[in-house]
Design an enzyme around this catalytic site. Structure first.
Site: not given
Ligand code: ARG
Length: 462
Positions: A22, A109, A154-155, A276, A282, A284, A289, A316, A321, A324
């Site tokens: 690890s 441990n 709403t919606h 772009s 463009k 963006n 996003e 354990y 392990q 992490k």
């Protein structure tokens, strides 16, 4: 041969060595590992388990190793296995026989749990401070835009007119809960597993309260077996992270469509957008996003650990392990997203001219008219129906409420005239929504004030 190789006839297979190691990722916790070892050896000396001279020698050795790591003089390989073995074996190389006493009355441990908790406590402090910064930006934007009227949806359909500051304060509440959740997680995880050893404690006369205190924990953990097999603190953190990333993702989504050509409600600063490679025109909203997208990986980190833990017997297991990488990923992702979002928000302005054009579409004041009629004595359900018929009339005639004549209104209901509708201008409607928690500028100002006070209190405690 590994430090634990006494009973083995053969070294590990090379593939196994790599698969088992690890160190590639847990070297991130070298500071915590060394701090844990220093506290441990101070306790061993206080309890006369090692001598003061031995402890001094070990501490100096550990500090030398820390400096070497910081100076880039140590490069880790799969032979190191994990950060605990890496530090211990270098200590023995460096100071000889005395170094072999460090691992008295502890185990990897408990050690990996001390490291994990120390690491996460620091990360929580850093993320809380990023979230506090985000809240400050939100408050200043809410203040700046507390009178700016916009469309409430709403919606994703025009619903009621609201102030932009009101929207900002809605998000303020979400991040407030995120901070509170994190502080709550911190409080619960603030217990030290050091000295739990492999699973059952030790025959040495250790003082676990002392090491807990030295390492800045509230107290030692209560049960050794639970201490080495508990990953709830990581799961709680990942769940806090997932909820907060969901909040960021929702707002990021709003940024994307507020920024679209169809809406153009906001202008995000050039420095927080990308272009772009083929379409020259463009600009963006990639940061929004990306934040929306990164929410998915944090959910993944949570699901991975929940699934890893499911069905693991006490105490354990090497499965642990796997706690992490996902945790580190969530820490890095969440921290970066909060910081980027705060900066993007700071650098975004409302396009009030574009918003203004939308305020007269979709009968935003319909509810306000119904409420006004109800306040004049018409039962709300009837008032709702009257305004519904007004909407139908307007839609058929392609006009607005303000175009309806007294005759048209009376034909719907004899109690209704233009005067009876009250002031149906959009600003009047917004200003009148003064109920506690409502959208009126005066109410938003109160929410901003309460938010500022809460933030000041939290900052004092940090
Ligand atoms: N690298 C291990 C982990 O992160 C440390 C604990 C190893 N303990 C053991 N009994 N193999 O979980």
């Amino acid at each position: 041969m590994a430090l634990w190789g006494g009973r083995f006839h053969k070294d590990m297979d090379d593939m196994v060595k790599k698969f088992n190691a690890s160190i590639g990722f847990d070297q991130r916790m070298y500071q915590e590992d060394i701090c844990g070892s220093i506290a441990h050896v101070k306790m061993l000396a206080k309890q006369a388990i090692v001598t003061d001279e031995e402890a001094q020698k070990i501490i100096e050795g550990l500090e030398g190793i820390r400096k070497d790591i910081e100076d880039g003089k140590i490069s880790f390989t799969a032979d190191d296995e994990d950060i605990h073995m890496a530090v211990e074996s270098r200590l023995i190389e460096r100071i000889g026989e005395t170094g072999k006493k460090l691992h008295t009355a502890r185990s990897r441990n408990d050690q990996c749990q001390v490291d994990g908790r120390l690491y996460l406590k620091e990360q929580i402090r850093e993320i809380v401070s990023e979230l506090i910064h985000l809240e400050e930006v939100i408050l200043s934007k809410a203040d700046q835009y507390k009178d700016s009227i916009t469309v409430g949806f709403t919606h994703i359909q025009h619903a009621q007119p609201i102030t932009a500051g009101f929207i900002f304060m809605a998000y303020f509440q979400m991040f407030k809960r995120d901070i509170e959740r994190l502080l709550d997680t911190y409080e619960r995880m603030d217990l030290c597993p050091l000295g739990a050893c492999a699973l059952a404690g030790t025959t040495f006369p250790t003082d676990r309260h002392y090491t807990a205190e030295l390492l800045g924990f509230r107290a030692p953990t209560e049960n050794a077996m639970d201490s080495v097999s508990d990953r709830d603190y990581a799961l709680e953190f990942l769940s806090d992270a997932s909820i907060s990333m969901m909040h960021l993702s929702r707002w990021a989504e709003e940024f994307v469509w507020w920024n679209s050509s169809e809406f153009s409600y906001i202008a995000i600063d050039d420095s927080y957008c990308t272009g772009s490679s083929i379409m020259p025109q463009k600009k963006n909203p990639d940061m929004a996003e990306l934040i929306r997208g990164k929410c998915g990986r944090v959910y993944g980190d949570l699901m991975q650990l929940l699934t890893t833990m499911k069905g693991t017997p006490l105490a354990y297991n090497k499965d642990f392990q796997e706690d992490k990488e996902g945790l580190y990923d969530a820490v890095d992702t969440w921290k970066a997203c909060v910081a980027i979002f705060a900066n993007m928000l700071e650098k975004t302005e409302l396009r009030t001219d574009m918003i203004e054009k939308q305020l007269h579409k979709g009968f935003l004041n319909a509810t306000d008219i119904a409420e006004h009629l109800a306040q004049e004595g018409i039962p709300f359900r009837e008032a709702h129906n009257i305004v519904g018929r007004m909407v139908k009339l307007c839609e058929d005639g392609n006009c607005d409420f303000s175009d309806l004549t007294d005759e048209q209104l009376q034909a719907i209901d004899s109690r209704v005239t233009r005067d009876a509708l009250g002031d149906i201008s959009i600003p009047a409607c917004v200003n009148a929504r003064k109920s506690f928690g409502g959208t009126a500028p005066s109410e938003v100002a109160r929410q901003v004030e309460t938010g500022k006070n809460w933030l000041e209190e939290i900052q004092k405690e940090q």
